[in-house]
Design an enzyme around this catalytic site. Structure first.
Site, PDB file in Angstrom:
ATOM      1  N   GLU A  56      10.450  -1.339  -1.096  1.00 23.42           N
ATOM      2  CA  GLU A  56       9.789  -2.499  -1.686  1.00 23.42           C
ATOM      3  C   GLU A  56       8.695  -3.023  -0.771  1.00 23.42           C
ATOM      4  O   GLU A  56       8.894  -3.148   0.444  1.00 23.42           O
ATOM      5  CB  GLU A  56      10.796  -3.632  -1.913  1.00 23.42           C
ATOM      6  CG  GLU A  56      11.900  -3.331  -2.896  1.00 23.42           C
ATOM      7  CD  GLU A  56      12.848  -4.509  -3.076  1.00 23.42           C
ATOM      8  OE1 GLU A  56      13.605  -4.497  -4.063  1.00 23.42           O
ATOM      9  OE2 GLU A  56      12.840  -5.436  -2.251  1.00 23.42           O
ATOM     10  N   CYS A  57       7.554  -3.346  -1.334  1.00 19.08           N
ATOM     11  CA  CYS A  57       6.482  -4.068  -0.666  1.00 19.08           C
ATOM     12  C   CYS A  57       6.115  -3.446   0.679  1.00 19.08           C
ATOM     13  O   CYS A  57       5.482  -2.401   0.739  1.00 19.08           O
ATOM     14  CB  CYS A  57       6.849  -5.545  -0.549  1.00 19.08           C
ATOM     15  SG  CYS A  57       5.426  -6.643  -0.372  1.00 19.08           S
ATOM     16  N   GLY A  58       6.518  -4.048   1.797  1.00 17.09           N
ATOM     17  CA  GLY A  58       6.200  -3.489   3.103  1.00 17.09           C
ATOM     18  C   GLY A  58       6.732  -2.081   3.266  1.00 17.09           C
ATOM     19  O   GLY A  58       6.078  -1.224   3.882  1.00 17.09           O
ATOM     20  N   GLY A  94       7.442   0.482  -4.642  1.00 19.38           N
ATOM     21  CA  GLY A  94       6.358  -0.331  -5.172  1.00 19.38           C
ATOM     22  C   GLY A  94       6.361  -1.712  -4.559  1.00 19.38           C
ATOM     23  O   GLY A  94       7.238  -2.055  -3.756  1.00 19.38           O
TER      24      GLY A  94
END
Length: 456
Positions: free
Chosen positions: A331-333, A426
């Site tokens: 996720e994200c980072g 994502g």
């Protein structure tokens, strides 16, 4: 199921009114008294629960009506609060601020109504005299609420009796104390909010200073009595059982660069049969031996790009594990780390290269807020057409954010998430209690990879 949980919510007049400071001060004062507290944060925030956790010594949890729905919020509050002497819930933004501008849906106030939790309204008094009454009156009478009292922040000991008498006489509501400015307990901020608890060297001293201030200035006995007045929580039990033949080891990136996780996600994965093994992409040479799955959460990789990029053995280890078909959830980072590179301040830093995308830092939030994801095809976490709610909060973007899901927010929609048979990566953050099938499928795929690896 009906569960008695003594509980209180600390709601605020708005962001910056001192919710986190007052919550931490109260939690520390309770700890110093030997009172066992459970702590919660309304909404999708990751950073505030880290501070709660450092104080109480056990993990803080999130309560989010958009992501999880009413029954799950009540269930998680019941499960995580039932063994504590008191549950302390920190609100989010202003008490009425939620999904939009039409009503208070998914706000702190909404959560307090759903869970029948008494609210204490935190208001800053700096620069106010009679205007404070107008402000408080507006909050008390604007809409249905559970406000049972007020706590005054940034209030001096000398002025407190004046404010207290004024509020209790004119508004007929009890004031449960105040918190003065505590200079030695100031916390620093950055673009996603406060710096994380792990980054503050003198955090223990700061929290002890807050705890001493709270013990001297808050009506803690009165707050505990109010919390005990909350009725039993009623909800349907959510049954989660182990789905693996034996525990499966899943590596979880946990360090200063990757630290944004919902603790209840970990609880769910473990109940399904996962054995979580922490590792550091910053300092470890490779992912832990023997694991059959990989989780890379969000955080601040942009603050440690040189160190991440120079740890080439870890980058190779992650890339090789993904190439072998090890299930990877990022996720994200974590998603940014899996890409080819991250650009910041004109410099480009090489990352794992599991994904084709290249990320770059931005000057403002990108695709911020709640949304829903619907799968465009079968993938690691779900089948085509399945949906889950999510949240995004990032000052970065990628030249390819994925096309495995359709993200929707109101009337707008766009493509998101790199999703295949073994990868889900994502920008969206998932609360897995929003759709248990996502967690179940991930754990099952990890078990399948373990069986495959053992047969080679």
């Amino acid at each position: 199921m009906n569960t008695k949980v003594s509980r209180i919510m600390l709601a605020g007049t708005g962001s910056g009114c001192g919710k986190t400071t007052v919550t931490c001060a109260l939690l520390k004062a309770l700890s110093m008294r030997g009172v066992k507290a459970a702590s919660f944060k309304c909404g999708p925030d990751y950073i505030d629960p880290m501070f709660h956790s450092e104080i109480i010594g056990t993990k803080s949890r999130n309560l989010d009506l958009f992501l999880c729905g009413e029954n799950t919020v009540k269930y998680l509050l019941s499960e995580n609060g039932k063994d504590a002497d008191v549950a302390v819930i920190e609100g989010v933004m202003g008490m009425y601020d939620g999904l939009g501008f039409a009503d208070d849906t998914c706000s702190a106030n909404h959560i307090s109504r759903v869970t029948e939790t008494p609210e204490l309204l935190i208001a800053g008094v700096r620069g106010k005299s009679l205007s404070l009454l107008a402000e408080l009156s507006g909050y008390l009478h604007f809409a249905e609420n559970q406000v049972a009292g007020v706590i005054l922040n940034h209030c001096s000991k000398a002025m407190y009796p004046v404010y207290k008498e004024m509020i209790e006489e004119r508004l007929s509501i009890k004031v449960y104390g105040f918190l003065p400015p505590v200079a030695e307990a100031q916390l620093s901020s950055r673009h996603l909010g406060l710096v994380t608890a792990a980054e503050i060297d003198d955090l223990k001293e700061k929290m002890e200073a807050l705890g001493r201030a709270a013990e001297a200035s808050l009506d803690i006995d009165g707050i505990l009595q109010l919390a005990s007045s909350a009725p039993a929580l009623s909800c349907e039990e959510i049954r989660v059982q182990q789905i693996t033949e034996k525990p499966v080891s899943i590596a979880v990136a946990k360090d200063k660069a990757f630290c944004f996780y919902y603790e209840d996600n970990f609880t769910l994965l473990k109940r399904l049969g996962a054995e979580l093994v922490p590792f550091s992409p910053l300092t470890d040479k490779e992912i832990p031996a023997g694991v059959c799955g990989l989780v890379l959460g969000g955080g601040y990789p942009e603050e440690y790009l040189q160190q991440l990029s120079r740890n080439t053995s870890m980058l190779v280890s992650v890339r090789e594990a993904a190439a072998k078909g090890m299930p990877v959830y990022a996720e994200c980072g974590g998603f940014m780390y899996l890409g080819k590179s991250i650009e910041k301040d004109g410099s480009v830093y090489t990352m794992a290269g599991v994904l084709e995308g290249r990320s770059h830092m931005t000057e403002k939030l990108v695709r911020f807020g709640y949304k829903s994801l619907t799968a465009n095809r079968d993938n690691l976490m779900c089948r085509q057409g399945e949906a889950i709610r999510c949240h995004e909060f990032h000052y970065s973007d990628s030249d390819f954010s994925g096309d495995g899901f359709t993200a929707s927010k109101g009337s707008r929609s766009w493509q998101a998430v790199c999703a295949g048979d073994t990868v889900f990566a994502g920008y969206p953050h998932l609360h897995l209690w929003s759709n248990l099938h996502f967690a179940e499928n991930f754990v099952k795929k990890c078990e399948a990879f373990a069986w495959k690896s053992s047969s080679l």
